[in-house]
Design an enzyme around this catalytic site. Structure first.
Site, mmCIF file in Angstrom:
data_model
loop_
_atom_site.group_PDB
_atom_site.id
_atom_site.type_symbol
_atom_site.label_atom_id
_atom_site.label_comp_id
_atom_site.label_asym_id
_atom_site.label_seq_id
_atom_site.Cartn_x
_atom_site.Cartn_y
_atom_site.Cartn_z
ATOM 1 N N LYS A 75 -6.119 2.592 6.978
ATOM 2 C CA LYS A 75 -7.305 1.871 7.441
ATOM 3 C C LYS A 75 -7.013 0.380 7.428
ATOM 4 O O LYS A 75 -6.234 -0.047 6.561
ATOM 5 C CB LYS A 75 -8.537 2.218 6.591
ATOM 6 C CG LYS A 75 -8.394 2.167 5.096
ATOM 7 C CD LYS A 75 -8.254 0.899 4.364
ATOM 8 C CE LYS A 75 -9.134 -0.248 4.648
ATOM 9 N NZ LYS A 75 -8.906 -1.357 3.627
ATOM 10 N N ASP A 96 -11.539 -6.117 5.119
ATOM 11 C CA ASP A 96 -10.496 -5.164 4.736
ATOM 12 C C ASP A 96 -10.989 -4.295 3.581
ATOM 13 O O ASP A 96 -10.935 -3.065 3.672
ATOM 14 C CB ASP A 96 -9.178 -5.878 4.408
ATOM 15 C CG ASP A 96 -8.101 -4.880 4.035
ATOM 16 O OD1 ASP A 96 -7.496 -4.290 4.948
ATOM 17 O OD2 ASP A 96 -7.879 -4.658 2.832
ATOM 18 N N ILE A 109 0.833 -1.216 0.000
ATOM 19 C CA ILE A 109 0.000 0.000 0.000
ATOM 20 C C ILE A 109 0.860 1.255 0.000
ATOM 21 O O ILE A 109 0.521 2.262 -0.645
ATOM 22 C CB ILE A 109 -1.009 -0.008 1.184
ATOM 23 C CG1 ILE A 109 -2.062 1.085 1.007
ATOM 24 C CG2 ILE A 109 -0.304 0.163 2.532
ATOM 25 C CD1 ILE A 109 -3.019 0.829 -0.123
ATOM 26 N N SER A 166 11.306 0.385 7.949
ATOM 27 C CA SER A 166 10.789 -0.860 7.380
ATOM 28 C C SER A 166 11.790 -1.969 7.645
ATOM 29 O O SER A 166 12.992 -1.770 7.511
ATOM 30 C CB SER A 166 10.562 -0.688 5.876
ATOM 31 O OG SER A 166 10.273 -1.942 5.290
ATOM 32 N N ARG A 167 11.268 -3.124 8.037
ATOM 33 C CA ARG A 167 12.153 -4.243 8.310
ATOM 34 C C ARG A 167 12.843 -4.735 7.051
ATOM 35 O O ARG A 167 13.952 -5.225 7.063
ATOM 36 C CB ARG A 167 11.356 -5.421 8.909
ATOM 37 C CG ARG A 167 11.383 -5.491 10.406
ATOM 38 C CD ARG A 167 10.573 -6.681 10.859
ATOM 39 N NE ARG A 167 9.244 -6.682 10.222
ATOM 40 C CZ ARG A 167 8.333 -7.635 10.402
ATOM 41 N NH1 ARG A 167 8.588 -8.652 11.195
ATOM 42 N NH2 ARG A 167 7.153 -7.569 9.810
#
Lengths: 307, 307
Positions: B89, B167, B13, B35-36
């Site tokens: 969201k 979702d 996203i 971010s990993r």
């Protein structure tokens, strides 16, 4: 002047608790009953709330003792008619409907009292005051009872919206949300559904409070023999233990309180006060936690349950 | 001065929507990524939000694009550090946690923006204005898409808290809660779980609005071929039809609007405004309806789903 009250739903909880509590409380009197299946001697009796509201029997307030599914329309009709409303727990079958009732009651200027009878247990307020002064390490709730004893043949409790084991479990959550000095939220939920039922018979919950403190809850409806309604709070200063559903308190190993049950008398006393002051009391946080438990729940199938 | 933004979570996203939208929006610039698994050229990159917050890279705000499970701690850490927060969201995995974030943001005086990108679709506000002038008879939502196309290999979405078909379904609910002139609540919920998954692949919902008006919603993730994101409102004055996820509007049979997608650009524009005005925008009602759908849900088992 005394509040003229109508009871809607004359089932087990109304007979076991409400009638006696109203009788024992000043400032409120029972003048009407609306029930499909039952009437009460000496009190005007109606088939449903619509019949009551359109009758000549004048009331100021209603107390809804019907199952949560379908209670919204009864509450809405009463509020629209300008009546104060007291709701048994849980206040409704969904969160959206109770939010809508709250807004409507505000608009109409009537009192809405979403009751949590377990919050009226003797040890709750002393425990709240005590915990505000202490550093909590963890909280462990154990709420285990025999559904066959407490809900004999109550089919609605196994239907969607009936909550299953959360019907008693929400009592524990109503206490914990009241006594905890910080908010907490669910991080894991395991729900145990009998293969033949639409509601859980047991639940295992892990919450986290701000700061990382763990709150756990074990709800089980399969307990025979001694019943367990305990909340154990481990604090840096020593253990705080609330047992017997909130009526007994032990602090640092010393028994502080053993009280008789006055929960429903306290509820009606509080309702009389709220109406007198033109206020509402509608805290839905216990139902929010239950909704979260379903939202986040991992489902496990267990053996069928037969009444 | 431009808002210095850090993005947390550089998954699908973020890459599909956020990066381009930030680039296209005045008053905000991307200065860090946490971010990993990924870094971004020309932008300070960190392993997680803790590393970012304790670094020398100064930021004013974070945008959380991680999955909802586990997002609470990230948001809490950012708010505690005095950063404004924008949430993808759904805003969290539970209602209790988002209520806690809202209270914390208020206490710390930072902006909390719980985004609902579908509310930024072009037809939403015109439809809201139109419905305020009309008498609604019923509302029918149909939100059907191919999960394999939109969520390839996203395991979290099938886990508890990942919401499954809600979702996308919550996007529809975010529109309906915005355009409806009256509140509504769930009265029936059927949830369809693949035998091997912890989240539903389809849902059938019946709501009732005050006044008795029916709102229905059909969510399905098993639709191949043309995708359906439609809301049909039957009004006494004629049909109002919102299609293509809110970007097209047809009124009384006549096409009124066909717009390109500007949802995420609108979100960042709104975030810049909120921060500038020192306000929050945190309406959780779509998530309340989803929680209600699980709370009241009747579960049905359907065939296993494999990616």
């Amino acid at each position: 002047m005394s509040i003229r009250l109508g009871i809607v739903g004359l089932g087990k909880i109304a007979r076991d608790q409400h009638l006696g509590a109203i009788e024992a409380t000043g400032g409120i009197e029972l003048v009407a009953v609306a029930s499909r299946n039952a009437t009460l001697d000496g009190v005007a009796s109606f088939n449903d709330i619509q019949d009551l509201l359109s009758s000549d029997t004048e009331i100021d307030a209603v107390s809804l003792c019907t199952p949560p599914q379908g209670r919204f329309e009864q509450a809405r009709a009463a509020i629209e008619a300008g009546k104060h409303v007291m709701l048994e727990k849980p206040p409704g079958a969904t969160l959206s409907e109770v939010h809508a009732l709250e807004a409507l009651a505000k608009e109409k200027g009537v009192t809405l009292f979403a009751t949590w009878h377990s919050r009226e247990a003797a040890a709750v307020e002393p425990t709240r005051a005590l915990l505000a002064q202490r550093t909590i390490r963890s909280v462990a709730v154990e709420w285990k009872e025999d559904v066959r004893h407490w809900h004999p043949g109550q089919a609605w409790i196994w239907e969607p919206g009936g909550l299953g084991v959360f019907d008693p479990g929400i009592n524990a959550l109503s206490i914990v949300t009241r006594i905890m000095p910080v908010p907490f939220h669910l991080v894991r939920s395991d729900l145990f559904f009998p293969e033949n039922r639409a509601a859980p018979i047991a639940a295992s919950l892990v919450f986290e409070a701000v700061g990382g403190m763990a709150v756990t809850a074990e709800f089980d409806w399969r307990q025979t023999g001694p019943q367990t309604w305990d909340i154990r709070i481990d604090t840096e200063e020593g253990p705080v233990v609330v047992t017997h559903g909130g009526s007994r308190l032990t602090v640092d190993g010393e028994q502080r309180m053993v009280e008789e049950d006055r929960e429903y008398r306290n509820l009606y006393k509080h309702f009389v006060q709220l109406v007198g002051e033109g206020r509402s009391d509608a805290d839905f946080s216990p139902l929010v936690h239950v909704a979260d438990a379903f939202l986040l729940g991992r489902r496990h199938a267990v053996e069928p349950f037969e009444d």
